[in-house]
Design a protein around this motif. Structure first.
Motif, PDB file in Angstrom:
ATOM      1  N   UNK A  42       2.522   9.024   0.545  1.00 15.81           N
ATOM      2  CA  UNK A  42       2.524   8.484   1.902  1.00 15.81           C
ATOM      3  C   UNK A  42       3.884   7.894   2.236  1.00 15.81           C
ATOM      4  N   UNK A  43       4.491   7.194   1.264  1.00 14.65           N
ATOM      5  CA  UNK A  43       5.834   6.654   1.484  1.00 14.65           C
ATOM      6  C   UNK A  43       6.823   7.794   1.752  1.00 14.65           C
ATOM      7  N   UNK A  65       0.825  -1.206   0.000  1.00  8.87           N
ATOM      8  CA  UNK A  65       0.000   0.000   0.000  1.00  8.87           C
ATOM      9  C   UNK A  65       0.859   1.256   0.000  1.00  8.87           C
ATOM     10  N   UNK A  66       1.918   1.265   0.791  1.00  7.46           N
ATOM     11  CA  UNK A  66       2.782   2.443   0.867  1.00  7.46           C
ATOM     12  C   UNK A  66       3.502   2.692  -0.453  1.00  7.46           C
ATOM     13  N   UNK A  67       3.946   1.623  -1.099  1.00  4.52           N
ATOM     14  CA  UNK A  67       4.627   1.793  -2.384  1.00  4.52           C
ATOM     15  C   UNK A  67       3.655   2.246  -3.474  1.00  4.52           C
ATOM     16  N   UNK A  72      14.395   6.056  -0.813  1.00  3.78           N
ATOM     17  CA  UNK A  72      13.962   6.255  -2.206  1.00  3.78           C
ATOM     18  C   UNK A  72      13.335   5.004  -2.801  1.00  3.78           C
ATOM     19  N   UNK A  73      12.907   4.090  -1.949  1.00  4.84           N
ATOM     20  CA  UNK A  73      12.307   2.831  -2.402  1.00  4.84           C
ATOM     21  C   UNK A  73      11.111   3.093  -3.310  1.00  4.84           C
ATOM     22  N   UNK A  74      11.030   2.341  -4.405  1.00  8.00           N
ATOM     23  CA  UNK A  74       9.899   2.468  -5.330  1.00  8.00           C
ATOM     24  C   UNK A  74       9.723   1.152  -6.078  1.00  8.00           C
ATOM     25  N   UNK A  75       8.646   1.091  -6.858  1.00  2.52           N
ATOM     26  CA  UNK A  75       8.360  -0.116  -7.629  1.00  2.52           C
ATOM     27  C   UNK A  75       9.369  -0.316  -8.766  1.00  2.52           C
TER      28      UNK A  75
END
Length: 400
Positions: free
Chosen positions: A259-260, A252-254, A372-375
């Motif tokens: 929100x992330x 959900x956060x990603x 910086x985490x992302x899909x």
């Protein structure tokens, strides 16, 4: 109303988060004037969805669980469960067994696990960093709760490869494959029985050894079956249930970069964010197990009559606008009523404090170390597991 300056993120912004419910709405009303649903077992149940009504039922010990766990009883499950499981017990048996474990599963009791939680997260993050195509589910989330639980309960980590495929089936099996579900359930049950009886080794400082040695603290002393009933819930729930929440929480956060980013900018909001995600995220397609009313109870919409089967829908109650303004907004600044995701009253989740410890620590560390985490994939195309009890993505490809 959301108090954050970040634009609101809602449940609708998270693809595939909600699933069709396991129950089917009915057009007719109960004798007491209340909405009804048909359960997968074919039984008709009163459907309570208002927060005040669900809370009232969950905190009322006269609503019986044991009367539903019988052959051909009203259920979301395709089969019965051992009566010694806490979720199937009523007073006074529930109080006797729950009192035996309360201290160890309290917030103070699980706090001694914090160094283990931190160490396991550190190991899994190191493995994630070494991957060419990092998958947060496979490398971090999937092994995390079961590894922590092995330290907590004291079963050998090497046992995980043996029993975990079976425990996964118990929570994730399709409802139409009852023979597989039963076969795997009893394999897990007999595995836990071997831990309790000493047929398999356990760590001397884990809860299994502690419970076996201290069984006389209960009056009368706990039997092997009762100890297995207590521990089976932890072997299953502290693994598969926690994993489902962690997976969907991170998912959900990603899916909500605003929100992330809020979490990455201020990892200290992790505890409040965990509570908001707990409120909104369904573990599967059901929220509580049915109960039978043993007395009349007045609700905001009508009368629950003695003998009625009742589905107190905590998931719907957690989105009741009367209790939670703008209920589908994911708001880490939300104040007010306590959500019902982990139950309330005597059937409040035994592992609630452990869930909060693991989820809060994980999100805090994730935001600190991977801001910086992302899909690394389109989340709308990810595969999902959808079982009788639980539902979750099976892959979280990421980059940073």
């Amino acid at each position: 109303m959301t108090t954050s300056t970040v634009p609101a993120v809602t449940v609708a912004d998270i693809p595939h988060l909600d699933a069709p419910p396991a129950h089917t709405p009915r057009q007719d009303r109960s004798a007491g004037g209340l909405p009804q649903v048909t359960l997968p077992s074919g039984h008709t149940a009163v459907h309570l969805t208002r927060y005040r009504d669900v809370h009232k039922v969950l905190t009322d010990p006269t609503f019986a669980r044991a009367r539903t766990n019988v052959e051909d009883g009203p259920s979301f499950l395709p089969t019965t469960m051992p009566p010694e499981l806490l979720l199937n017990l009523d007073t006074p048996d529930h109080a006797r067994m729950r009192g035996f474990v309360t201290a160890d599963y309290s917030a103070a009791g699980v706090e001694r696990l914090r160094p283990t939680v931190e160490a396991v997260i550190g190991e899994r993050f190191a493995a994630l960093r070494s991957e060419d195509r990092p998958d947060l589910f496979r490398t971090v989330l999937d092994p995390f709760p079961v590894t922590v639980n092995s330290h907590f309960l004291g079963f050998p980590p090497d046992d995980i490869a043996y029993f975990r495929p079976y425990s996964r089936t118990v929570q994730m099996a399709p409802a139409d494959d009852v023979p597989l579900l039963l076969d795997h359930f009893w394999k897990v049950y007999h595995y836990v029985t071997d831990l309790v009886t000493g047929a398999r080794p356990v760590s001397s400082d884990g809860l299994i050894a502690r419970f076996v040695a201290g069984r006389d603290r209960a009056e009368p002393p706990l039997s092997d079956k009762e100890l297995v009933g207590l521990l089976l819930g932890s072997v299953l729930g502290a693994d598969q249930n926690v994993l489902s929440f962690l997976t969907k929480g991170v998912y959900a956060l990603l899916c909500a970069p605003r929100l992330w980013q809020r979490l990455a900018d201020d990892p200290g909001i992790a505890p409040q964010l965990v509570e908001e995600l707990l409120r909104l995220i369904p573990l599967g397609t059901i929220s509580t197990f049915p109960r039978v009313a043993t007395r009349d109870l007045e609700t905001s919409g009508g009368l629950v009559r003695e003998g009625d089967i009742v589905y107190a829908d905590a998931f719907a109650a957690n989105r009741d606008p009367e209790a939670f303004p703008d209920p589908e907004v994911i708001d880490p600044d939300r104040q007010g009523k306590r959500h019902l995701q982990l139950g309330y009253g005597m059937h409040h989740c035994m592992g609630a404090a452990l869930t909060r410890l693991e989820a809060t620590t994980l999100l805090t560390r994730l935001a600190q170390e991977f801001p910086t985490l992302s899909w690394d994939a389109d989340p709308r195309t990810l595969p999902w597991d959808h079982g009788t009890l639980l539902r979750r993505p099976t892959s979280l490809p990421v980059r940073w």
